[in-house]
Design a protein around this motif. Structure first.
Motif, PDB file in Angstrom:
ATOM      1  N   LEU A 178       1.236  -1.423   0.468  1.00  0.00           N
ATOM      2  CA  LEU A 178       0.005  -0.097   0.195  1.00  0.00           C
ATOM      3  C   LEU A 178       0.630   1.256  -0.283  1.00  0.00           C
ATOM      4  CD1 LEU A 178      -2.830  -0.920   2.117  1.00  0.00           C
ATOM      5  CD2 LEU A 178      -2.863  -0.480   0.248  1.00  0.00           C
ATOM      6  N   LEU A 179       2.055   1.477   0.503  1.00  0.00           N
ATOM      7  CA  LEU A 179       2.442   2.080   0.778  1.00  0.00           C
ATOM      8  C   LEU A 179       3.769   2.813  -0.476  1.00  0.00           C
ATOM      9  CD1 LEU A 179       4.623   2.445   4.247  1.00  0.00           C
ATOM     10  CD2 LEU A 179       2.668   3.399   3.357  1.00  0.00           C
ATOM     11  N   LYS A 182       0.827   4.205  -2.738  1.00  0.00           N
ATOM     12  CA  LYS A 182       0.861   5.590  -2.913  1.00  0.00           C
ATOM     13  C   LYS A 182       2.004   7.007  -3.197  1.00  0.00           C
ATOM     14  CE  LYS A 182      -2.308   4.281   0.995  1.00  0.00           C
ATOM     15  NZ  LYS A 182      -2.822   4.518   2.515  1.00  0.00           N
ATOM     16  N   LYS A 185       2.154   6.489  -6.761  1.00  0.00           N
ATOM     17  CA  LYS A 185       1.446   7.212  -7.084  1.00  0.00           C
ATOM     18  C   LYS A 185       1.397   9.143  -7.076  1.00  0.00           C
ATOM     19  CE  LYS A 185      -3.407   8.671  -6.952  1.00  0.00           C
ATOM     20  NZ  LYS A 185      -5.151   8.299  -7.015  1.00  0.00           N
ATOM     21  N   ALA A 186       2.322   9.337  -5.515  1.00  0.00           N
ATOM     22  CA  ALA A 186       2.992  10.596  -5.860  1.00  0.00           C
ATOM     23  C   ALA A 186       4.045  11.375  -5.831  1.00  0.00           C
ATOM     24  CB  ALA A 186       2.664  10.866  -4.028  1.00  0.00           C
ATOM     25  N   GLU A 357      -8.233  -3.585   0.457  1.00  0.00           N
ATOM     26  CA  GLU A 357      -7.999  -2.693  -0.043  1.00  0.00           C
ATOM     27  C   GLU A 357      -6.805  -2.462  -1.488  1.00  0.00           C
ATOM     28  OE1 GLU A 357      -6.144   2.262   1.169  1.00  0.00           O
ATOM     29  OE2 GLU A 357      -5.861   0.776   2.427  1.00  0.00           O
ATOM     30  N   LEU A 361      -7.768  -1.433  -5.365  1.00  0.00           N
ATOM     31  CA  LEU A 361      -6.963  -0.101  -6.083  1.00  0.00           C
ATOM     32  C   LEU A 361      -5.856  -0.901  -7.192  1.00  0.00           C
ATOM     33  CD1 LEU A 361      -4.139   0.885  -3.040  1.00  0.00           C
ATOM     34  CD2 LEU A 361      -5.970   1.903  -4.519  1.00  0.00           C
TER      35      LEU A 361
END
Length: 462
Positions: A178-179, A182, A185-186, A357, A361
Motif C-alpha cells: 500500500l505504501l 501511494k 502515485k505521488a 485495499e 486498487l
C-alpha cells in the motif's frame, strides 16, 4: 632562489583522504566484479541500518516482450532473516553447503533479499529503542530502502517488482504494498509494482487459531476432547481481540500452541505430518511439559531440512567475511529476540483490510498455501479470504479450480483458482515453507505469477 610553497599537493592528499573516509562510512553498495551480486546498508532512520543483497539472474532475458521481474523476498518470524533463511535455505543460488541450488528462483527472476525489520539478520539498530513496534513502521523502513535503491537506478526501474512474502512477512508485504502504490502515485518512488504474493502468511491470526483444533482432529493428531480444549482457548483469544488486548492475545496464542504440542505429543506447527522432537539435531526436542518457543521452532524446522552446516555459523563465518561491510560488533541474528518482542503487541492484529485495499486498487494479489502447514493452515487462509469485501469475491469463490502438475509422472501437485487480480494456489505435499518442500512446484508457480520470460510452458490440467 627559495622555492615557494604550493598548498595544492597537500590539499589534493587531504581531499583524497576525506573521500576515503566518506566512502567507508557512507558506502551504499559493494558487489562482485561481474555485477551479478550487490549488497549494502541503507540507513532507513538515524542509527537504524537495513542490510540488502541483490542477485542478478544469469538467465535474465533482455528486451523481451515481458520485462524481466525482480522478487523482493520478505521473511517471517518476525525477525527471520531473508538474507540468511530465504536465501540459503529456500530460494537463493546456493544452499548452506554453498553448493548450487537446482531450484533457485534466479531461474525466473532477479532476487532482492532484505533483513527486515531493522535488527534482523545483519540489519541492526544502535539503540534498541529504535526497533519497530508496528507493521506500518516496518513497511515505512522498507519503503525508504526501496527509494534509495530504485529512484536513481534506471535498470531496476525497468524490472517489475513482486513483493513475495512468507509467514509473518505477509503482514509486512501488504502494508508495504500500500505504501508503494501511494508513493508511486505521488511521484516519490520510481518503481513498477508487479504484485504482492502472500505465501502461508499470518494475515488473520484469529482464523488460524480456530483452524488448529478442527484440522488436527481431522488428521488424527488430536482427539475430540483435545480439539474442544483448543477451540475453547481460541474463543478466549477472539474475545481478547474484540477488546483490543493484542499483547494478551499473543501470550494466550503461545499458551495454545504449547497445549496443542502437549496434547498431540509433539506435532510440528510447520508440517503437521512431523514431530518437533523427531529431528536429528542436538538440543532440538521440545519438552512437552514446557511452553513451546515458536521463535526457536521456526529455525529448527528449516535447519532439519538443510545440510548439517549450521546457518548461524555460515552467516557469521564465511559469508560475513565475503561481504566485508558487516560491522565487527554485529553478529547475524544477534537482535532477533528483541525484534520479536518489540512486535508482541502487533502479532495478533489482522491485515485483511489491507489485502482488500490492494485488490480494490487493482494490485495483483496472489495467495499460496502449503497443504501440510499448521501455523498458517490452509483452512484458516480460506476462512479469512471469505471475509474480504472485494467486489470480485463472489465470482472468485464460484470460479473453478485447475489442477497443477510439475514432474513427468503427471501426478497432481496443486490447484489454482483465480478471478481478475486475485489468485490462490493450493500446494500439495508442502508445509509452511513451500519452496523448501515443493521446489519444482514453487518455481513453476513463480514463473506463472511473474510472467517471467524464462517461464516454461503451461502446467495446468484443464
Amino acid at each position: 632562489m627559495e622555492k615557494s610553497f604550493s598548498p595544492l599537493p597537500f590539499l589534493l592528499l587531504y581531499l583524497l583522504f576525506c573521500l576515503s573516509l566518506f566512502h567507508i562510512k557512507f558506502v551504499s553498495a559493494f558487489g562482485t566484479v561481474d555485477g551479478s551480486e550487490q549488497w549494502g546498508y541503507v540507513q532507513v532512520r538515524p542509527k537504524a541500518h537495513m542490510f540488502w543483497w541483490l542477485y542478478r539472474s544469469p538467465q535474465r532475458v533482455e528486451n523481451a516482450s515481458t520485462p524481466w521481474p525482480t522478487v523482493l523476498w520478505l521473511q517471517g518470524g518476525p525477525g527471520g532473516s531473508g538474507v540468511g533463511i530465504g536465501n540459503f535455505q529456500e530460494i537463493g543460488p546456493l544452499d548452506t553447503s554453498l553448493k548450487p541450488r537446482n531450484s533457485t528462483w534466479l531461474q525466473k527472476a532477479d532476487l532482492l533479499f532484505v533483513d527486515n525489520p531493522v535488527g534482523t539478520g545483519y540489519s541492526f539498530v544502535e539503540d534498541e529503542k529504535l526497533l519497530v513496534k508496528t507493521d506500518w513502521e516496518a513497511a515505512t523502513d522498507l519503503l525508504t530502502l526501496l527509494k534509495k535503491l530504485y529512484n536513481k537506478n534506471g535498470s531496476l526501474q525497468k524490472s517489475p517488482l513482486f513483493i513475495v512474502s512468507e509467514s509473518y512477512g505477509g503482514k509486512f508485504a501488504v502494508t508495504l504494498g500500500l505504501l508503494v502504490v501511494k508513493a508511486i502515485k505521488a511521484g516519490r518512488l520510481k518503481l513498477k509494482l508487479g504484485g504482492v504474493v502472500l505465501g502461508d502468511s499470518w494475515i488473520s491470526p484469529e482464523d488460524f487459531v480456530f483452524s488448529w483444533g478442527p484440522l488436527l482432529l481431522d488428521v488424527s493428531r488430536l482427539g475430540i476432547n483435545d480439539a474442544n480444549r483448543s477451540n475453547s482457548v481460541a474463543e478466549t483469544i477472539r474475545q481478547q481481540l474484540v477488546e483490543g488486548q493484542y499483547f494478551e492475545a499473543t501470550i494466550t496464542c503461545q499458551t495454545l500452541q504449547s497445549q496443542i504440542v502437549r496434547d498431540s505429543h509433539g506435532v510440528d506447527f510447520y508440517n503437521f505430518l512431523r514431530d518437533v522432537g523427531s529431528y536429528p539435531i542436538s538440543g532440538m526436542a521440545v519438552a512437552l511439559s514446557e511452553k513451546i518457543d515458536m521463535k526457536k521452532s521456526y529455525s529448527m524446522y528449516l535447519s532439519s531440512n538443510a545440510s548439517s552446516l549450521d546457518l548461524g555459523s555460515l552467516m557469521n563465518g564465511v559469508i560475513k567475511e565475503k561481504l566485508k561491510i558487516i560491522p565487527k560488533n554485529i553478529s547475524w541474528g544477534g537482535q532477533f529476540n528483541s525484534v520479536f518482542n518489540a512486535l508482541m503487541n502487533e502479532n495478533m492484529k489482522p491485515r485483511i483490510n489491507e489485502v482488500d485495499e490492494l485488490l480494490s486498487l487493482g494490485v495483483n494479489v496472489t495467495i499460496y498455501n502449503g497443504q501440510l502447514d499448521l501455523i498458517c493452515a490452509t483452512k484458516g487462509t480460506e476462512a479469512w479470504v471469505q471475509k474480504l469485501k472485494w467486489e470480485g469475491l463472489e465470482y472468485f469463490t464460484t470460479s473453478g479450480r485447475y489442477a497443477l502438475y510439475c514432474d513427468n509422472d503427471g501426478s497432481t501437485k496443486g490447484y489454482i483458482q483465480s478471478y481478475q487480480n486475485l489468485r490462490f494456489y493450493w500446494i500439495l505435499g508442502a508445509g509452511h515453507f513451500v519452496p523448501l518442500d515443493q521446489p519444482c512446484m514453487a518455481l513453476k508457480m513463480l514463473g506463472d505469477i511473474t510472467q517471467s520470460p524464462a517461464a516454461s510452458s503451461s502446467y495446468m490440467k484443464t
